[in-house]
Structures are given as C-alpha cells and as structure tokens.
Design an enzyme around this catalytic site. Sequence first.
Site, mmCIF file in Angstrom:
data_model
loop_
_atom_site.group_PDB
_atom_site.id
_atom_site.type_symbol
_atom_site.label_atom_id
_atom_site.label_comp_id
_atom_site.label_asym_id
_atom_site.label_seq_id
_atom_site.Cartn_x
_atom_site.Cartn_y
_atom_site.Cartn_z
ATOM 1 N N HIS A 231 -11.257 -6.790 -7.605
ATOM 2 C CA HIS A 231 -10.639 -6.897 -6.384
ATOM 3 C C HIS A 231 -11.484 -8.157 -5.171
ATOM 4 O O HIS A 231 -12.825 -8.004 -5.463
ATOM 5 C CB HIS A 231 -10.403 -5.699 -5.324
ATOM 6 C CG HIS A 231 -9.940 -4.519 -6.116
ATOM 7 N ND1 HIS A 231 -10.370 -3.439 -5.999
ATOM 8 C CD2 HIS A 231 -8.757 -4.508 -6.799
ATOM 9 C CE1 HIS A 231 -9.621 -2.628 -6.698
ATOM 10 N NE2 HIS A 231 -8.695 -3.468 -7.306
ATOM 11 N N GLU A 269 -5.252 -6.651 -10.815
ATOM 12 C CA GLU A 269 -3.936 -5.983 -10.442
ATOM 13 C C GLU A 269 -3.427 -6.526 -9.071
ATOM 14 O O GLU A 269 -3.428 -5.883 -8.146
ATOM 15 C CB GLU A 269 -3.934 -4.676 -10.342
ATOM 16 C CG GLU A 269 -5.202 -3.778 -10.603
ATOM 17 C CD GLU A 269 -5.690 -3.443 -8.973
ATOM 18 O OE1 GLU A 269 -4.910 -3.944 -8.043
ATOM 19 O OE2 GLU A 269 -6.729 -2.750 -8.992
#
Length: 315
Positions: A231, A269
């Site tokens: 992230h 993601e």
Amino acid sequence: MNARVAFEELVPTPDGFALSAWPRDAAPVQLLPALAEIFCREAKRQQVSLTLPFEHDDATHTFITRAIREGVVDTAAHEGSTLRLTTSRATFWQQPSLWLTAPSSAGMPVRYTIHHNRRHPVRAPKPQGTVYRRFMPTVGMTFTLRTVDVERDTDTFHAWQNQDRVAHFWDFKGTREEHAAYLTEQCADPHVHPLIGCFDDEPFAYFEVYWAKEDRVAPFYDAGDFDRGLHLLVGNSDYQSAGKLRAWFNGILHYMFLDDPRTQRIVGEPRIDHTRHIAWMHRLGAFTLKEFDFPHKRAALVIVERETYFGQFGP
C-alpha cells in the site's frame, strides 16, 4: 589494487572487460562496485563478461564456488591463465549487499504459526532506521526507505492523510491522535512493515509492505508463504512526475524482492479507478490477475513476479 575494484581499473575488451591484476586472497564481492558501475551506466545491458588473471589450482576452485554461491557471477571458466566470469543483469540486481542497509527478513529459520485461522511463517522482527539506500541516476537523487518512527513521523503522516488528493483513495482524514494510533498499530503488527520513502533525506511518501499470507487479500488468490503486498501514498506531489515516480516505484519493488529471496511475487490491490497506480505497476512488469470486491472497495489484483521483474523490467 584497492580492496574493491573500481570501474576505472577495468579495461574494455571486444566481448567485455578485463583486469590486469587480481589479488589471490581477494573475495568475489570486491567485484561488485565495478559491476554496479557497468550495469548502472548501461541500463539495457543484459550481461557482463570479466576476465581475471588466475592460475588453475585449488584456490581458483574455491573462488569460483564462492562467487557463484554468493550471487556475484553466474558462470566461470578457465581460458589459459585467466578466469572468465559472466554475470547477468538479473543476478546482479538481486545482490542485496549494495542496497540493503539492515538485516534481511531471510535469516530466521522457517517456523509456522496460526493466527486468525491462517497458517503462515513466523515473521522476522522489523529492523529500525534506514533499510534501503540507492542512488537513482535518472533523477540525480538518493532514494531511501526507513522504518516509521511514530514520534518522528506522525505529524507528516497526519498532514498527508488530510490532503484531499490522498483522502480520495485512502479515505482516512482524521485527527493527529487517530493517525498516531494507526501508525502505532502498524508498527506493532508483525505482518506489516511501515516505511517512509525519502529522496535526499526529504520524506515524500508512506509505504506499507505486508506479508500477503496473513493479510485480507489472501482469500482472493493462492497466496504463497513469502508473497508480499504494498500500500502506498505520495504525500509530496512534487515527486509524482514520470521520472521520479518511476525511480521510487522501482526502488520500493526492488527493496521488497531483495529483503527476502523467497519472495516470488509482489501483489497490490488498488482501487480499480486508481488507473495511474495500476499503469505504473504494469510498466514495471506487473499484470492484473482479476478484479474483486473488498467490503470497502472494488479492487484490481495486480501481481509482479520476481523472474519477470528482474529478467525483463526491474532495476
């Protein structure tokens, strides 16, 4: 000859480079600075050939064995009174000693545990301070990664999260106390390594490097024991130009693969509308496996494989 071979000591030959002298007791790693100069100056070079003066005896066999086992060269062959070494681009860029500035995650024996009904390896303790350092010639700056220090970094993280641009994807505007509590939680979580990215020691980004096997992404694909995920947020928009973005994105992926040679895949993601993020991962060798639904977002599952990254894209 100096303890380490400098680029200037190498003599170009029709098929590579040669050294006129080589100490008998020199270690293979002493070749790395010169190899770094060659590969960094010629970004598309796939292989380097080095010829050293070397007699054919037991010491030569020991040197060859070490050079290959330590990841300095791929092959070695005698040619008369010389030793011809070859090193591929993929092998060189997987050499951790030039860029890792902290112990890697690969030193611990593999032991397993079960947490939240997920079986995964026990993770190594996270190192403190700077863990990766690399000069990026394309931007003329040094990129570093250091482990988050909650006391030192909360104000910066708080300011970044309250930017509208960042909040659009992170949705985490809040108070300083909330952001300090979040960083404290990430630092305490064994599966997450929170990092601050800097150029020339100026913080510009926050990265969360996580082990995928025990993360929320694991149920959505066949996660390997040492797969890692990422992230990120860029708090300073001055570092989002194409050149700088490619440099730091390459740097964080390089670190994640170097930190543990057992890591064969890196996953992301991002939200499916974060098209710029996805496009840059594709430029560095990633592919989108599928789209799927988290409770809080529609996401793209993006994967970078070690072999593809080092062999075709990568550093």
